[in-house]
Write an enzyme that holds these catalytic residues in place. Structure first.
Site, short mmCIF file in Angstrom:
data_model
loop_
_atom_site.label_atom_id
_atom_site.label_comp_id
_atom_site.label_asym_id
_atom_site.label_seq_id
_atom_site.Cartn_x
_atom_site.Cartn_y
_atom_site.Cartn_z
N ASN A 171 0.86 -1.18 0.00
CA ASN A 171 0.00 0.00 0.00
C ASN A 171 0.90 1.24 0.00
O ASN A 171 1.51 1.56 1.02
CB ASN A 171 -0.91 0.00 1.23
CG ASN A 171 -1.80 1.23 1.29
OD1 ASN A 171 -1.86 2.02 0.35
ND2 ASN A 171 -2.49 1.40 2.40
N ASP A 231 -3.11 -1.52 9.47
CA ASP A 231 -4.21 -2.42 9.81
C ASP A 231 -5.28 -2.45 8.73
O ASP A 231 -5.93 -3.48 8.52
CB ASP A 231 -4.84 -1.98 11.14
CG ASP A 231 -3.89 -2.15 12.31
OD1 ASP A 231 -2.98 -2.98 12.21
OD2 ASP A 231 -4.05 -1.45 13.32
#
Length: 581
Positions: A171, A231
Site C-alpha cells: 500500500n 491495519d
C-alpha cells in the site's frame, strides 16, 4: 527436538583468526572458542546467562555449552533461525593491509588462499526486535568448506515451514506513504538473501488487494501472502483470503450459522501504517526487519477472526476491535477530518469525550464455558501460549458436536444472557489491542487464538469516571476494577439499539438525518440543546459499519500469521550479548 549431542558435522574452524570447535546438529549450530585458560573480565558477568530461546527446553537443560558461559567463548544458534549461508573466499591478510604489498599477496594467491563461509542468522535485540547478524568461518581447505555449506543448506531445505514463494501487496499511501520504500530497502534484500521469490503488487485503489485475492490471484503458486501497510491493508488481505477460501470450500459466508473453513496460506505483516495494532500484538514491536525475519524463518501464529452479520447479510470480519459508542463516534468524526492527518484521532477523541454521548440498547451474549483464563487474570498471551492451545483444542472438539445451527441455537437458548441499559461504550476485543500508545491495550488478558472475545460494557457514568477508565489503558492498574464496567469472555454476542424495531426504521432515520446535515451536526456538536443522537456507529478494525444491529461470532484460529506471538523477555535483556561474534 533432537539432542545437540547427535552431531551431523564437527570441525575446527577459525573466526577472526581464533580457533573454534564448530558443531552442527539438526537443531543447533554451536561454535566454541578453544582456550587453554580462562580470561578475567572484571565487568563481564561471571554467572550463568541463559540463551534467548523461545521457551525452556528440558532436553537442553544442564548443557554447559548452552546454559552458561564463564568466559565469552561460546555461541549457539537454532538451525531454524539461520537465514542463509553463503560461500566466499578470503585472502590471508588482504583485509588487514591495503598498501603496496597487495602485489605480493596476489602472487601468493594460489598458495595462501583459504576458503570461508558466512552464516546469516537471527539475533535478538531489545524490545522484541530481531536483527540479521552474521559470522564468518574460515576453513583449512575447500572440501571442508563445501561440506559445511551443503550440510547447512540441506538442513534449511528440509524445513518445510519456510516459505519459498510469496505474494506481496504494497500500500503506497498508508501511514506516512513509506510502504514502497520500506519494502524495497529493508525487506526485499532479506528475502533475496533467504532465497525467497516474490510476486509484488502495488495497490492502486481501496480494496485492490481484497478484490485481487477474491477473483484473480493464483493462490496455489504461493506459500503465503504478505501485506506492506497498516491495519487497513491487513483487513483487505483477510477479507479477500477468507472469502476466497469459503467459496472454494463451498461455505456460504453470508450465513452467520456457518462454521468457516480455516485458510491454508499464512499472512505476513510488514508494518508501514499509522497504528499497526495487529503486528504489535502478535510480534511485540512495529519493526519491518523483525517482521520480515519472522516470515523468513517460517513462524506460524494462529489468530481468531470474528464474523459480523446483520440478519443474514455479511458485513465484515474483525480481528482486533469492535467498538460502539465512544470508539465508533471517534472514528466517524475523524473520517470527516482526514486533512488533519494522524492528529485527527486526538482531536476527535477529545471532542467525543466532552460531548459524552450514551446510547441505549440490548446486549445478548453466549459466555465461553469450560475454558481456562478470564479477562481479569494476570496471564498474558505469549509465544507458545498454553491457554490458546488448550482452548483451541477444546473449540475444535466442540465444533464437531455443536455446529451452531438453528436447532442447537434454540436448545442452548438458556445459556444466552441479556443486558439492557445505557452505555458509553460497547467494545469487543479479540486481542489485547496493544499499541505503542497503549502498551497494555483495551483488554490486556485477551488471547490471540483461544476462540473467544472479551466483551467490555461501559455503562453511563460521569465524565470524571469515564476519564479514569480511559487513563487506565496507559497504566498498570486493573482496567476493569470499576463499578460501571462489566467484562465477559464470550463466543458470540448480539446487539440491538433501542427504538430500532427494524432495519428499515433505522435506514429511514438515517435518511431523515441526512436531509438536515447542517442542523444535525450543530446538535451533535452541542448536546446541551437536548438533541443527542439515538444511534452510534460500530468501529470494526478502523472501518465504519453501515448497520447498528449486529450478530458477532468468533471463529477460532481461522487464519495464521507469520509470527510466533510475543516472546517472554530474557532475564538479562539489558546486558549486551557477551558471546556475539
Amino acid at each position: 527436538m533432537e539432542r545437540p549431542g547427535r552431531l551431523l558435522l564437527q570441525s575446527e574452524l577459525r573466526v577472526r583468526n581464533a580457533a573454534y570447535d564448530v558443531s552442527l546438529s539438526r537443531s543447533l549450530l554451536i561454535w566454541k572458542r578453544r582456550t587453554s585458560s580462562p580470561v578475567y573480565h572484571p565487568f563481564r558477568p561471571r554467572f550463568c546467562v541463559p540463551l534467548f530461546r523461545r521457551r525452556p527446553d528440558p532436553v537442553l537443560h544442564g548443557s554447559p555449552v548452552l546454559n552458561c558461559w564463564s568466559v565469552c567463548v561460546c555461541h549457539s544458534v537454532p538451525v531454524s533461525e539461520i537465514i542463509s549461508v553463503r560461500e566466499e573466499e578470503e585472502e590471508n591478510g588482504s583485509r588487514q593491509r591495503d598498501d603496496g604489498s597487495w602485489k605480493k599477496i596476489r602472487e601468493r594467491e594460489g598458495k595462501d588462499c583459504r576458503q570461508a563461509f558466512t552464516v546469516l542468522y537471527v539475533e535478538r535485540c531489545r524490545q522484541h526486535r530481531w536483527r540479521c547478524a552474521e559470522v564468518t568461518f574460515t576453513c583449512s581447505d575447500e572440501a571442508v568448506c563445501q561440506h559445511w555449506v551443503s550440510s547447512i543448506r540441506e538442513q534449511l531445505a528440509s524445513n518445510t515451514s519456510r516459505p519459498k514463494h510469496l505474494l506481496v501487496y504494497i500500500n503506497p499511501y498508508g501511514g506516512k506513504r513509506q510502504g514502497k520504500r520500506i519494502y524495497e530497502q529493508k525487506v526485499a534484500p532479506l528475502f533475496t538473501q533467504a532465497g525467497i521469490s516474490t510476486s509484488v503488487i502495488v495497490t492502486e485503489y481501496a480494496n485492490h488487494a481484497r478484490d485481487h485475492l477474491k477473483m484473480e490471484a493464483e493462490l496455489k503458486k504461493f506459500d503465503g501472502v504478505v501485506c506492506v501497510g497498516g491495519d487497513g491493508m491487513f483487513s483487505e488481505i483477510i477479507h479477500g483470503l477468507i472469502w476466497r477460501t469459503q467459496i472454494d470450500c463451498g461455505v456460504d459466508p453470508n450465513s452467520p450459522e456457518e462454521a468457516l473453513s480455516p485458510c491454508s496460506l499464512r499472512i505476513g505483516i510488514i508494518p508501514a501504517g499509522s497504528t499497526d495494532c495487529i503486528c504489535f500484538a502478535s510480534v511485540g514491536t512495529n519493526d519491518p526487519v523483525t517482521s520480515a525475519l519472522h516470515i523468513i524463518v517460517g513462524d506460524s501464529q494462529p489468530l481468531d477472526v470474528c464474523s459480523v452479520h446483520h440478519n443474514n447479510m455479511f458485513l465484515r470480519y474483525s480481528v482486533s476491535l469492535l467498538g460502539y459508542g465512544f470508539y465508533g463516534d471517534v472514528l466517524s468524526d475523524s473520517e470527516r477530518k482526514r486533512w488533519m492527518g494522524p492528529a485527527r484521532y486526538d482531536f476527535s477523541g477529545l471532542k467525543m469525550f466532552l460531548t459524552h454521548h450514551y446510547y441505549e440498547g440490548t446486549v445478548s451474549y453466549l459466555p465461553a464455558k469450560g475454558i481456562i483464563g478470564t479477562p481479569r487474570d494476570a496471564t498474558r498471551c505469549r509465544s507458545g501460549c498454553v491457554i490458546c492451545q488448550h482452548n483451541g483444542q477444546l473449540n475444535s472438539e466442540r465444533s464437531e458436536k455443536y455446529e451452531m445451527d438453528e436447532a442447537s441455537d434454540s436448545e442452548s437458548s438458556g445459556e444466552w444472557r441479556t443486558i439492557r441499559g445505557k452505555f458509553l461504550a460497547i467494545n469487543a476485543a479479540s486481542m489485547s489491542c496493544a499499541c505503542p500508545r497503549s502498551p497494555k491495550g483495551l483488554s490486556p488478558a485477551a488471547h490471540l487464538a483461544d476462540g473467544t472475545t472479551d466483551l467490555i460494557l461501559v455503562r453511563k457514568c460521569s465524565r470524571f469516571n469515564f476519564l479514569r477508565h480511559l487513563l487506565r489503558h496507559t497504566s498498570k492498574d486493573d482496567q476493569f476494577d470499576l463499578t460501571f464496567i462489566e467484562v465477559h469472555r464470550v463466543r458470540r454476542f448480539r446487539f440491538m439499539p433501542r427504538h430500532c424495531q427494524s432495519d428499515s426504521d433505522l435506514e429511514l432515520d438515517l435518511h431523515e438525518n441526512s436531509k438536515r446535515q447542517i442542523f444535525s451536526q450543530i446538535c451533535k456538536d452541542h448536546p446541551a440543546c437536548g438533541c443527542a443522537p439515538a444511534y452510534s456507529s460500530w468501529n470494526c478494525d478502523g472501518e465504519i459499519l453501515t448497520h447498528t444491529g449486529i450478530d458477532v461470532r468468533v471463529h477460532g484460529q481461522l487464519i495464521k500469521l507469520f509470527a510466533r506471538g510475543i516472546e517472554e523477555l530474557p532475564v538479562f535483556e539489558d546486558l549486551s550479548n557477551p558471546c556475539a561474534i
